[in-house]
Design an enzyme around this catalytic site. Structure first.
Site, PDB file in Angstrom:
ATOM      1  N   ARG A  25       0.861  -1.242   0.050  1.00  0.00           N
ATOM      2  CA  ARG A  25      -0.094   0.152   0.132  1.00  0.00           C
ATOM      3  C   ARG A  25       0.919   1.254   0.036  1.00  0.00           C
ATOM      4  O   ARG A  25       0.470   2.353  -0.577  1.00  0.00           O
ATOM      5  CB  ARG A  25      -0.887   0.173   1.145  1.00  0.00           C
ATOM      6  CG  ARG A  25      -1.828   1.366   1.340  1.00  0.00           C
ATOM      7  CD  ARG A  25      -2.451   1.265   2.773  1.00  0.00           C
ATOM      8  NE  ARG A  25      -3.370  -0.085   2.726  1.00  0.00           N
ATOM      9  CZ  ARG A  25      -4.674   0.127   3.280  1.00  0.00           C
ATOM     10  NH1 ARG A  25      -4.947   1.089   3.987  1.00  0.00           N
ATOM     11  NH2 ARG A  25      -5.146  -1.043   3.301  1.00  0.00           N
TER      12      ARG A  25
ATOM     13  N   ASP B 145      -9.295   1.201   1.660  1.00  0.00           N
ATOM     14  CA  ASP B 145      -9.529  -0.245   1.699  1.00  0.00           C
ATOM     15  C   ASP B 145     -10.982  -0.406   1.244  1.00  0.00           C
ATOM     16  O   ASP B 145     -11.679   0.530   0.975  1.00  0.00           O
ATOM     17  CB  ASP B 145      -9.416  -0.874   2.648  1.00  0.00           C
ATOM     18  CG  ASP B 145     -10.272  -0.787   3.950  1.00  0.00           C
ATOM     19  OD1 ASP B 145     -11.225   0.010   3.884  1.00  0.00           O
ATOM     20  OD2 ASP B 145      -9.920  -1.107   4.965  1.00  0.00           O
ATOM     21  N   GLU B 146     -11.351  -1.793   0.995  1.00  0.00           N
ATOM     22  CA  GLU B 146     -12.430  -2.087   0.000  1.00  0.00           C
ATOM     23  C   GLU B 146     -13.716  -1.912   1.060  1.00  0.00           C
ATOM     24  O   GLU B 146     -14.798  -1.974   0.569  1.00  0.00           O
ATOM     25  CB  GLU B 146     -12.370  -3.749  -0.161  1.00  0.00           C
ATOM     26  CG  GLU B 146     -12.246  -4.691   0.678  1.00  0.00           C
ATOM     27  CD  GLU B 146     -10.723  -4.867   1.064  1.00  0.00           C
ATOM     28  OE1 GLU B 146     -10.564  -5.960   1.813  1.00  0.00           O
ATOM     29  OE2 GLU B 146      -9.969  -3.968   0.737  1.00  0.00           O
TER      30      GLU B 146
ATOM     31  N   GLU C 254       0.362  -2.263   9.687  1.00  0.00           N
ATOM     32  CA  GLU C 254       1.070  -1.309   8.679  1.00  0.00           C
ATOM     33  C   GLU C 254       0.449   0.162   9.147  1.00  0.00           C
ATOM     34  O   GLU C 254       1.263   1.079   9.177  1.00  0.00           O
ATOM     35  CB  GLU C 254       0.569  -1.452   7.381  1.00  0.00           C
ATOM     36  CG  GLU C 254      -0.861  -1.191   6.790  1.00  0.00           C
ATOM     37  CD  GLU C 254      -1.715  -2.166   7.429  1.00  0.00           C
ATOM     38  OE1 GLU C 254      -3.114  -2.119   6.929  1.00  0.00           O
ATOM     39  OE2 GLU C 254      -1.517  -3.163   8.124  1.00  0.00           O
ATOM     40  N   ASP C 255      -0.638   0.249   9.685  1.00  0.00           N
ATOM     41  CA  ASP C 255      -1.286   1.508  10.342  1.00  0.00           C
ATOM     42  C   ASP C 255      -0.398   1.916  11.390  1.00  0.00           C
ATOM     43  O   ASP C 255      -0.164   3.301  11.603  1.00  0.00           O
ATOM     44  CB  ASP C 255      -2.626   1.363  10.852  1.00  0.00           C
ATOM     45  CG  ASP C 255      -3.687   1.091   9.519  1.00  0.00           C
ATOM     46  OD1 ASP C 255      -3.578   1.612   8.567  1.00  0.00           O
ATOM     47  OD2 ASP C 255      -4.539   0.031   9.932  1.00  0.00           O
TER      48      ASP C 255
END
Length: 599
Positions: A463, A479-480, A567-568
């Site tokens: 990302r 995100d989705e 990752e956040d």
């Protein structure tokens, strides 16, 4: 009847005789002085008669409490003005930004002369600057200059005092009245007043100083730094003492202090009063007057007993086993025990009126220390007993964060000095990674080009890959599962344009300590404070893609790919490490559903 009148008359006459005999002298004095007083009132000079009032004491000089060794406010002001002749200096008035336009924020240190004495602490400071990403060996590229002359100790009684500094710096062709120069100082003034006199004119130079008086501090220009010892590590540094197994901590003592006190002079009043709060149980306050060459000549009636009690306790043991540590002023406003308390997760209780705390323009000390008043010492014990245990733990956690991020080594102190708010607009020039050159102002762009939307696919760390397709400065990461209206996106983008160095987004998480599981967790439950903004719906600058991919260790990116939502956390930590600023949360009309707390 006549006998009765005669009796009353004789009684009245006897009373007057007794009154005249025992009180006549006092009556005469009262009449005499009343007349003199009335006469003095009639002859009292007018306040406009300056010639008659020259010998009168200045009102401010009466505030020294009768101790001739203490400087009056008037004396402090005169001493301050002798040092800060350019007291109105600000970045926009005393700093030449044009030197930073071509090469960005670069720092040059003057070459050291062979016969010039230099202390171990100043040698470490110069080494930290030269190892930083801002250093340049070419003065033509430099935006900021640092002297090779050791200015840390300006006490003329010290063996490390460098003489004739004024004469030396004026001979430097780059000095230019101090413009675009940064001067470091740990000790100023000398016995008995310990004023802020440095012994030379700093001109328009920026001052990075320990024990800074708030009234002398020039906001947005000067930097207040902590007092550190010559043994403070160059880099790395020891970790804090608050370990996972000790949370929530159970400490033996509530409040402690162990240190020397002064029998006379500035700083003596505060330390001489510390024995009043000692109870020998959960509050330990020990002082000794056994220091200096002539302490026995000046010792008071408490000295001998204080010295005996002082030896009964070990200082390190007190630090390890206390919740709060008193940090009183010494001869100067700052002291070594400030950093010692931070490392030990012993919440500092500051008793140093008028002290501009280190890096206070970047650090909210209200979350890591208790700022007391020297005149209200006796109220300190009851005040800290009222602090809730959860807030105590939050204080301790913040001391560990601050110690590790800013203070555990000379490198961190120096780098923080170079990265304080006054230098941030200049650092953006260094952080720029766009193909086009940065603007002369050094500000983040207020771009009107369309933003780039990144939708997460494949590995989590992908990302944040610096794709060549990203041509805009703004990146919207989604995100989705994200659902945003166009008005919500527009509003967040407007906010980001005002704060392009930060992460601006919608969903947030906050961390907490799970006492039952004895481990950390995080939750999306709404509170008044947040820890991170999730990149599942957030704006940030594309520069952070390059940092994430090219500068972070590969092991961290591999860890991200193996753990959900990690990752956040890593991206938020990365941005906070670069900017020293928190993310910004924006609200939306359709709120995210609260999730179950996770570990």
């Amino acid at each position: 009847m006549q006998a009765r009148k005669k009796y009353i008359f004789l009684t009245f006459l006897a009373s007057w005789l007794l009154l005249f005999f025992f009180g006549g002298d006092q009556l005469r004095r009262f009449t005499f002085f009343s007349g003199r007083k009335a006469e003095a009132q009639r002859n009292w000079p007018h306040w406009t008669d300056r010639s008659l009032l020259k010998s009168f004491v200045h009102p401010e000089e009466l505030q020294s409490n009768g101790d001739p060794s203490l400087p009056s406010p008037r004396e402090r002001r005169v001493a301050r003005l002798s040092v800060y002749k350019n007291s109105r200096c600000r970045m926009e008035t005393c700093f030449d930004f044009s030197r930073c336009e071509k090469h960005g924020f670069k720092v040059f240190t003057y070459p050291q002369e062979g016969d010039q004495p230099i202390s171990e602490s100043y040698r470490k400071i110069l080494a930290s600057v030269e190892r930083s990403r801002y250093y340049t060996p070419n003065p033509e590229e430099a935006c900021l200059f640092i002297l090779s002359i050791d200015t840390l100790d300006r006490d003329h009684l010290s063996g490390q005092y460098v003489r004739n500094v004024d004469e030396k710096i004026r001979s430097f062709p780059l000095w230019n009245g101090g413009q675009n120069h940064l001067i470091f100082n740990l000790y100023s003034g000398t016995w008995p007043n310990y004023t802020e006199d440095l012994g030379f004119d700093i001109g328009q130079a920026i001052l990075a100083k320990a024990s800074f008086y708030t009234e002398s501090f020039r906001p947005g220009f000067d930097i207040s730094i902590p007092l550190f010892s010559k043994d403070h590590p160059q880099h790395g540094g020891e970790r804090g003492w608050l370990y996972q197994d000790s949370i929530p901590p159970k400490k033996k003592y509530l409040l402690v202090f162990k240190g020397k006190r002064y029998l006379t002079g500035i700083g003596s009043g505060t330390r001489n009063a510390l024995h009043h709060i000692h109870n020998g149980k959960d509050i330990i306050s020990l002082t000794t007057c056994k220091h200096g060459k002539d302490w026995e000549k000046h010792k008071d009636t408490r000295c001998d007993k204080d010295n005996v009690d002082y030896e009964k306790f070990d200082y390190q043991e007190l630090l390890h086993n206390s919740t709060f540590c008193i940090v009183p002023r010494g001869r100067r406003l700052g002291s070594f025990r400030f950093l010692e308390a931070l490392q030990a997760a012993c919440i500092p209780v500051l008793l140093s009126d008028g002290w501009e705390l280190p890096f206070a323009e970047a650090i909210d000390w209200g979350k890591a220390a208790v700022v007391g008043n020297e005149r209200l010492l006796l109220q300190i014990p009851s005040a800290i007993r009222c602090i809730h245990p959860e807030r105590v733990l939050a204080f301790q956690q913040q001391t560990q964060f601050l110690w590790d991020a800013y203070f555990s080594s000379v490198d961190k102190i120096v780098h923080t000095t170079l990265e304080t708010p006054w230098s941030f607009p200049l650092q953006i020039l260094v952080l720029w990674t766009c193909e086009k050159p940065p603007p002369p102002s050094g500000k983040w762009p207020q771009t009107t080009v369309p933003l780039t939307i990144i939708q997460g696919r494949g590995k989590l760390s992908d990302r944040f890959f610096p794709y060549t397709a990203i041509q805009t400065d703004a990146v919207l990461s989604l995100d989705e599962h994200t659902s945003l209206s166009t008005s919500e996106v527009d509003f967040a983008f407007v906010v980001w344009r005002s704060f392009p160095e930060r992460i601006v987004g919608f969903p947030t998480q906050s961390h907490f300590w799970d006492a039952e599981q004895r481990r950390w967790g995080y939750t999306s439950k709404w509170t008044n404070e947040i820890s991170i903004v999730l990149t599942t719906a957030a704006f940030y600058h594309r520069y952070y893609h390059s940092l994430f991919t090219e500068y972070l260790p590969a092991g961290l990116r591999e860890l991200v790919d193996g753990l959900a939502t990690c990752e956040d956390i890593l991206m938020n930590v990365l941005v906070a490490a670069v900017t020293k600023l928190p993310p910004i949360k924006v609200t939306q009309q359709k709120q995210y559903k609260e999730t179950v707390p996770q570990q």
